[in-house]
Design a protein around this motif. Structure first.
Motif, PDB file in Angstrom:
ATOM      1  N   UNK A 122     -55.110 -36.080 -14.568  1.00  0.00           N
ATOM      2  CA  UNK A 122     -54.784 -36.979 -13.729  1.00  0.00           C
ATOM      3  C   UNK A 122     -54.465 -36.295 -12.272  1.00  0.00           C
ATOM      4  N   UNK A 123     -54.301 -34.883 -12.432  1.00  0.00           N
ATOM      5  CA  UNK A 123     -54.151 -34.045 -11.334  1.00  0.00           C
ATOM      6  C   UNK A 123     -55.436 -33.735 -10.813  1.00  0.00           C
ATOM      7  N   UNK A 124     -56.425 -33.531 -11.547  1.00  0.00           N
ATOM      8  CA  UNK A 124     -57.883 -33.450 -11.102  1.00  0.00           C
ATOM      9  C   UNK A 124     -58.492 -34.583 -10.523  1.00  0.00           C
ATOM     10  N   UNK A 125     -58.159 -35.784 -11.199  1.00  0.00           N
ATOM     11  CA  UNK A 125     -58.786 -37.130 -10.627  1.00  0.00           C
ATOM     12  C   UNK A 125     -58.226 -37.512  -9.358  1.00  0.00           C
ATOM     13  N   UNK A 126     -57.105 -37.116  -8.969  1.00  0.00           N
ATOM     14  CA  UNK A 126     -56.350 -37.410  -7.842  1.00  0.00           C
ATOM     15  C   UNK A 126     -56.662 -36.462  -6.574  1.00  0.00           C
ATOM     16  N   UNK A 127     -57.683 -35.532  -6.523  1.00  0.00           N
ATOM     17  CA  UNK A 127     -57.906 -34.686  -5.645  1.00  0.00           C
ATOM     18  C   UNK A 127     -56.867 -33.923  -5.157  1.00  0.00           C
ATOM     19  N   UNK A 128     -56.362 -32.969  -5.704  1.00  0.00           N
ATOM     20  CA  UNK A 128     -55.131 -32.334  -5.489  1.00  0.00           C
ATOM     21  C   UNK A 128     -55.384 -31.199  -4.452  1.00  0.00           C
ATOM     22  N   UNK A 129     -56.434 -31.185  -3.909  1.00  0.00           N
ATOM     23  CA  UNK A 129     -56.771 -30.068  -2.645  1.00  0.00           C
ATOM     24  C   UNK A 129     -57.064 -28.722  -3.380  1.00  0.00           C
ATOM     25  N   UNK A 134     -55.175 -23.858  -9.845  1.00  0.00           N
ATOM     26  CA  UNK A 134     -53.989 -23.110  -9.897  1.00  0.00           C
ATOM     27  C   UNK A 134     -53.134 -23.769 -11.066  1.00  0.00           C
ATOM     28  N   UNK A 135     -53.250 -25.106 -11.168  1.00  0.00           N
ATOM     29  CA  UNK A 135     -52.406 -25.807 -12.210  1.00  0.00           C
ATOM     30  C   UNK A 135     -53.069 -25.298 -13.692  1.00  0.00           C
ATOM     31  N   UNK A 136     -54.496 -25.087 -13.718  1.00  0.00           N
ATOM     32  CA  UNK A 136     -55.016 -24.458 -14.958  1.00  0.00           C
ATOM     33  C   UNK A 136     -54.429 -23.357 -15.345  1.00  0.00           C
ATOM     34  N   UNK A 137     -54.432 -22.464 -14.384  1.00  0.00           N
ATOM     35  CA  UNK A 137     -53.866 -21.224 -14.508  1.00  0.00           C
ATOM     36  C   UNK A 137     -52.388 -21.290 -14.940  1.00  0.00           C
ATOM     37  N   UNK A 138     -51.681 -21.763 -14.262  1.00  0.00           N
ATOM     38  CA  UNK A 138     -50.169 -22.110 -14.657  1.00  0.00           C
ATOM     39  C   UNK A 138     -49.985 -22.685 -16.026  1.00  0.00           C
ATOM     40  N   UNK A 139     -50.894 -23.793 -16.413  1.00  0.00           N
ATOM     41  CA  UNK A 139     -50.765 -24.428 -17.754  1.00  0.00           C
ATOM     42  C   UNK A 139     -51.240 -23.421 -18.971  1.00  0.00           C
TER      43      UNK A 139
END
Length: 165
Positions: A122-129, A134-139
């Motif tokens: 969902x994050x990737x689909x909504x264009x998170x800028x 960073x979310x991948x790394x955090x997850x």
């Protein structure tokens, strides 16, 4: 090989000595092996040729209130095997409960993992800028610990293996 002519007499005399606790050639145990040793005949003389004398010996042992050693050993072994069987049944019951708890925890972790993957998509689909990387790394760095009750896998402790003897 034919039996010695006095074999029956020697066996009867040996019976009397063993039953009177005056054995000369054996340990005096109330067994066919000891009776054969005491009579100085081969054991098969009692197990094959003179089965009537063997039965008579055991009957005399029982009539005097004694239990033949072989029967006593077998009864002890049966008791021990029953105890092992009861312990095994208890362990099987516990293992079944452990399996159910582990299946529940696995299901919960799978659901949480699926949910996290959906959030990432969902994050990737909504264009998170650019924050998706960073979310991948955090997850990937995050350690997800499923909420498991104390009756679940956290409560499962390995049991030492029992000696099969």
């Amino acid at each position: 090989m034919s039996p010695a002519p006095d074999e029956c007499n020697r066996i009867r005399a040996a019976m009397d000595r063993i039953l009177a606790s005056h054995s000369e050639h054996s340990n005096g145990a109330l067994t066919i092996v000891a009776l054969a040793l005491e009579a100085q005949v081969p054991r098969n003389a009692l197990t094959q040729r003179h089965t009537g004398l063997k039965a008579e010996f055991y009957e005399q042992v029982r009539s005097r209130g004694g239990t033949p050693d072989s029967e006593r050993r077998l009864r002890q072994q049966v008791r021990r095997l029953k105890e092992i069987r009861a312990a095994d049944a208890k362990e099987i019951t516990q293992l079944k409960a452990d399996v159910e708890a582990l299946v529940g925890a696995l299901h919960q972790a799978t659901v949480e993992n699926s949910h996290l993957h959906q959030q990432l998509a969902d994050w990737r689909a909504h264009g998170d800028g650019g924050r998706a990387a960073d979310a991948d790394d955090a997850m990937n760095a995050a350690v997800v610990e499923p909420a498991v009750s104390r009756t679940g896998p956290a409560a499962v402790t390995p049991r030492p293996r029992r000696d099969p003897r």
